[in-house]
Scaffold this active site. Structure first.
Site, PDB file in Angstrom:
ATOM      1  N   CYS A  31       0.816  -1.217   0.000  1.00 30.60           N
ATOM      2  CA  CYS A  31       0.000   0.000   0.000  1.00 30.60           C
ATOM      3  C   CYS A  31       0.852   1.269   0.000  1.00 30.60           C
ATOM      4  O   CYS A  31       0.313   2.368  -0.166  1.00 30.60           O
ATOM      5  CB  CYS A  31      -0.897   0.044   1.233  1.00 30.60           C
ATOM      6  SG  CYS A  31      -2.013  -1.350   1.426  1.00 30.60           S
ATOM      7  N   HIS A  57      -5.800   1.555   5.522  1.00 32.06           N
ATOM      8  CA  HIS A  57      -6.400   0.766   4.447  1.00 32.06           C
ATOM      9  C   HIS A  57      -7.146  -0.389   5.079  1.00 32.06           C
ATOM     10  O   HIS A  57      -6.556  -1.217   5.786  1.00 32.06           O
ATOM     11  CB  HIS A  57      -5.328   0.234   3.494  1.00 32.06           C
ATOM     12  CG  HIS A  57      -5.874  -0.634   2.399  1.00 32.06           C
ATOM     13  ND1 HIS A  57      -7.044  -0.327   1.735  1.00 32.06           N
ATOM     14  CD2 HIS A  57      -5.426  -1.805   1.871  1.00 32.06           C
ATOM     15  CE1 HIS A  57      -7.283  -1.268   0.831  1.00 32.06           C
ATOM     16  NE2 HIS A  57      -6.319  -2.182   0.899  1.00 32.06           N
ATOM     17  N   HIS A  60      -9.997  -3.652   4.786  1.00 30.97           N
ATOM     18  CA  HIS A  60     -10.682  -4.640   3.966  1.00 30.97           C
ATOM     19  C   HIS A  60     -12.027  -4.991   4.592  1.00 30.97           C
ATOM     20  O   HIS A  60     -12.527  -6.098   4.402  1.00 30.97           O
ATOM     21  CB  HIS A  60      -9.831  -5.904   3.832  1.00 30.97           C
ATOM     22  CG  HIS A  60      -8.713  -5.776   2.861  1.00 30.97           C
ATOM     23  ND1 HIS A  60      -7.926  -6.850   2.476  1.00 30.97           N
ATOM     24  CD2 HIS A  60      -8.234  -4.710   2.170  1.00 30.97           C
ATOM     25  CE1 HIS A  60      -7.009  -6.451   1.606  1.00 30.97           C
ATOM     26  NE2 HIS A  60      -7.168  -5.157   1.419  1.00 30.97           N
ATOM     27  N   GLU A  68     -26.549  10.313  11.573  1.00 30.23           N
ATOM     28  CA  GLU A  68     -25.842  11.027  12.637  1.00 30.23           C
ATOM     29  C   GLU A  68     -24.328  10.831  12.594  1.00 30.23           C
ATOM     30  O   GLU A  68     -23.566  11.760  12.860  1.00 30.23           O
ATOM     31  CB  GLU A  68     -26.387  10.588  14.001  1.00 30.23           C
ATOM     32  CG  GLU A  68     -25.761  11.299  15.203  1.00 30.23           C
ATOM     33  CD  GLU A  68     -26.122  12.777  15.293  1.00 30.23           C
ATOM     34  OE1 GLU A  68     -25.489  13.475  16.116  1.00 30.23           O
ATOM     35  OE2 GLU A  68     -27.017  13.235  14.558  1.00 30.23           O
ATOM     36  N   HIS A  79     -12.976  -4.548  -2.927  1.00 31.08           N
ATOM     37  CA  HIS A  79     -11.652  -4.589  -2.311  1.00 31.08           C
ATOM     38  C   HIS A  79     -11.663  -4.009  -0.896  1.00 31.08           C
ATOM     39  O   HIS A  79     -11.368  -4.713   0.067  1.00 31.08           O
ATOM     40  CB  HIS A  79     -10.679  -3.816  -3.209  1.00 31.08           C
ATOM     41  CG  HIS A  79      -9.271  -3.788  -2.722  1.00 31.08           C
ATOM     42  ND1 HIS A  79      -8.184  -3.686  -3.567  1.00 31.08           N
ATOM     43  CD2 HIS A  79      -8.727  -3.820  -1.469  1.00 31.08           C
ATOM     44  CE1 HIS A  79      -7.071  -3.667  -2.878  1.00 31.08           C
ATOM     45  NE2 HIS A  79      -7.384  -3.743  -1.583  1.00 31.08           N
TER      46      HIS A  79
END
Length: 227
Positions: free
Chosen positions: A79, A97, A99, A120, A170
């Protein structure tokens, strides 16, 4: 207690929590924290709940490595190029990141944008209010993480008020001015993704057509009514 001066320890603790939430199972997901001109990354392809602070990479903003883990088998997060893009384009202090299954399912009920309003938890996102329509761009997935860079950069530039980019089938990239804000954003977004999928399954609109204007009109009508 989470939160340390050493970003390595903070990343390890965040990854353990995110694993418990289902955001980083099967070695997926990642966390990065920026500290001045240095960026710290979780390694790639390792069990995020079992990491040690010594497993963390320390790099410059351009991605070049300053300090690698003693374990030479560890590799820099796949990443990293995407995190670098967020730091460059958003001047972020941390990137997550995830998943999360909620994020993945949210990408399956929308097109190029994920939109919700009048929930909210939207108020937990910087600059977003209850009556706003919150928009997150959705980009298509690729076979390899690093191939997402161009699509991610285009989405970030096209949606300057968003703090996330969804990747279809993803997951999601989320950021904030520091790790605390990134964590808050991630938790609020995940709630909103889950809520949106449930609303969709119930046939409910994700964006309300009647907002503050309708509320004001009802208030005026109520005030004008004889007592």
């Amino acid at each position: 207690m989470i939160g340390h001066e050493d970003p390595r320890q903070t990343i390890v603790e965040l990854c353990r929590r995110f694993y418990a939430q289902g955001w980083a199972s099967g070695t997926g997901g990642g966390v990065s924290i920026r500290q001045g001109e240095r960026v710290f990354y979780a390694p790639s392809g390792v069990a995020k709940e079992l990491m040690d602070p010594s497993d963390i990479f320390e790099c410059r903003l351009d991605g070049s490595c300053v300090a690698a883990p003693a374990d030479s088998s560890l590799k820099l997060s796949a990443c990293a190029p995407l995190f670098q893009s967020v730091y460059e384009l958003r001047d972020a202090g941390a990137v997550i990141h995830s998943h999360s299954i909620h994020a993945v399912m949210a990408t399956l009920i929308c097109g190029r944008e994920f939109r919700v309003s009048q929930l909210e938890m939207m108020k937990g996102i910087r600059g977003v209010g209850f009556y706003d329509t919150m928009i997150i761009p959705v980009i298509e997935n690729t076979a390899y993480e690093e191939e997402l860079v161009d699509r991610l950069r285009l989405a970030i530039k096209a949606y300057p008020s968003a703090y996330a980019v969804l990747v279809r089938r993803h997951g999601v990239y989320i950021w904030g001015q520091d790790w605390l804000e990134a964590k808050r954003h991630a938790e609020c977004y995940d709630y909103l993704f889950d809520a949106a999928v449930r609303m969709h399954n119930l046939g409910m609109p994700l964006v309300e057509s009647q907002g503050m204007a309708a509320f004001d009109a009802m208030s005026k009508e109520s005030s004008a009514s004889p007592k």
